[in-house]
Design an enzyme around this catalytic site. Structure first.
Site, mmCIF file in Angstrom:
data_model
loop_
_atom_site.group_PDB
_atom_site.id
_atom_site.type_symbol
_atom_site.label_atom_id
_atom_site.label_comp_id
_atom_site.label_asym_id
_atom_site.label_seq_id
_atom_site.Cartn_x
_atom_site.Cartn_y
_atom_site.Cartn_z
ATOM 1 N N ASP A 132 110.957 48.948 -35.722
ATOM 2 C CA ASP A 132 111.470 48.537 -34.249
ATOM 3 C C ASP A 132 112.271 49.963 -33.824
ATOM 4 O O ASP A 132 113.179 50.025 -32.985
ATOM 5 C CB ASP A 132 112.009 47.627 -33.957
ATOM 6 N N CYS A 187 100.120 28.099 -27.149
ATOM 7 C CA CYS A 187 101.250 27.587 -26.611
ATOM 8 C C CYS A 187 100.988 26.464 -25.596
ATOM 9 O O CYS A 187 101.748 25.555 -25.246
ATOM 10 C CB CYS A 187 101.917 28.726 -25.696
ATOM 11 N N CYS A 190 103.037 24.024 -22.740
ATOM 12 C CA CYS A 190 104.663 23.862 -23.206
ATOM 13 C C CYS A 190 105.245 25.052 -22.405
ATOM 14 O O CYS A 190 104.873 26.042 -22.464
ATOM 15 C CB CYS A 190 104.809 24.131 -24.738
ATOM 16 N N CYS A 247 111.675 26.360 -29.425
ATOM 17 C CA CYS A 247 110.195 26.448 -29.537
ATOM 18 C C CYS A 247 109.655 25.568 -30.518
ATOM 19 O O CYS A 247 109.843 25.420 -31.972
ATOM 20 C CB CYS A 247 109.643 27.812 -29.969
#
Length: 379
Positions: A132, A187, A190, A247
């Site tokens: 990154d 997903c 949600c 999550c």
């Protein structure tokens, strides 16, 4: 050896190095490149000007390594202990930053090991290691390499590992055996991450306004957050895990095997008042090799003051008064805001005393606003 055997050996070595997932994608223009330009044009980037300045470098891995043909993507788990609830006067630190060492240093050594092996096993090949710190759309290539899908919180999710992992990559100009891209979104309906964000940073599913994100505000943002966002920081001193903690897929996340990522006792959570006693040298000695070095002393003390104010931390007046005398205007301004939120007699007294001495316009404005807030008696 052929491409398939080389790929197999590289993946096996990645497992030995501690990576929990490994995949390979072709070096192509990622589909998300066009969306990156749209995101920048919408103004969601905040003050991270370096992204726009290097926009074209995100278009293809060849911009980072001449002749790039393959992108190896790796994941390193960082979930360790569970976060401890902070008491008044303490601040929360994002899980990934609890350890004694910066994850860049930890991961980079593992990547170098893999890059060296590729050059040994395929003489004449070239590599570049990335964690990154270069213009590469890691999430896009992680999906192309089959590691997971991009969730509504904009992070890569994996059904068996959740999202508590770092992404890292090795670019190479040698062909490899490419994995099947991950094409399924799990997903569903949600919206837990979207609903839980304290600063409403999600414009839509998979669309983040970074200028409202607590991680951005506490790490990358160079100034004070706008007044409407400060209360939303809550207990967060550095980073934020809210959209991951809620999550459901993170129920499946795996514990980190890298011991250097396990938390220092003083980091989960971190006491705030002592931070105001650190001069530049003391701050460097404590945080230089850790992720908390990123915002530097001025940024972390700003955050500490904002947390003390947002949580109305009774008993923090002395620490904030010290912050009000700090050499950094940013720290003084944040301390002034926090003292105004406390609104105690000691807090107002400190503001009044310093108002006669302050020479910086931005700090004077924060002191005035804090004093105005306390003109009306509080119930």
């Amino acid at each position: 050896m052929n491409d398939a055997e080389l790929t197999r050996r590289v993946k096996a070595l990645a497992g030995e190095a501690g990576f929990s997932m490994a995949g390979v994608a072709p070096a192509v223009t990622p589909t998300g490149f066009a969306r990156l330009g749209e995101w920048l044009a919408a103004g969601y980037v905040g003050e991270m000007h370096y992204i726009a300045e290097r926009l074209e470098d995100y278009a293809h891995p060849e911009r980072l390594l001449d002749g790039a043909r393959s992108v190896l993507m790796f994941a390193l788990d960082y979930r360790t202990a569970e976060p401890q609830a902070p008491q008044l006067g303490e601040g929360r630190v994002s899980r990934y930053a609890w350890g004694a060492r910066d994850y860049h240093d930890i991961v980079r050594k593992k990547l170098y090991r893999i890059a060296d092996a590729i050059k040994e096993w395929r003489p004449g090949s070239n590599t570049r290691c990335i964690i990154d710190t270069a213009p590469l759309l890691e999430r896009e290539f992680a999906v192309l390499a089959g590691l997971g899908w991009v969730g509504k919180n904009t992070l890569v999710l994996n059904k068996s590992r959740g999202s508590y992992f770092f992404l890292a990559s090795v670019l190479t100009d040698t062909p490899l055996d490419y994995d099947t891209p991950h094409e399924t979104d799990h997903c569903g309906t949600c919206t837990a991450c979207l609903d839980a964000c304290p600063t409403q940073a999600f414009v839509a599913p998979r669309l983040l306004d970074a200028s409202r994100c607590i991680s951005y505000l506490t790490i990358e943002h160079p100034d004070l957050p706008s007044p409407d966002l400060r209360e939303g920081l809550g207990e967060w001193l550095f980073g934020c895990d809210v959209c991951q903690d809620v999550c459901p897929w993170n129920r499946h996340s795996q514990p980190a095997t890298e011991q250097a990522l396990w938390p220092l006792k003083e980091s989960n959570p971190l006491k705030l008042a002592p931070l105001f006693e650190l001069d530049d040298d003391a701050f460097r000695r404590r945080f230089l090799k850790t992720p908390l070095w990123r915002p530097k002393r001025r940024g972390l003390l700003r955050n500490a003051a904002l947390v003390l104010g947002a949580t109305r931390a009774a008993g923090s007046e002395a620490a904030l008064a010290r912050g009000l005398r700090d050499s950094e205007p940013l720290v003084r301004a944040a301390a002034a805001w926090a003292l105004g939120r406390l609104g105690t007699e000691a807090a107002v007294s400190a503001l009044n005393r310093h108002s006669l001495l302050e020479g910086d316009d931005s700090v004077r404005d924060e002191i005035s606003a804090a004093l105005d807030l306390n003109k009306t008696p509080r119930r």
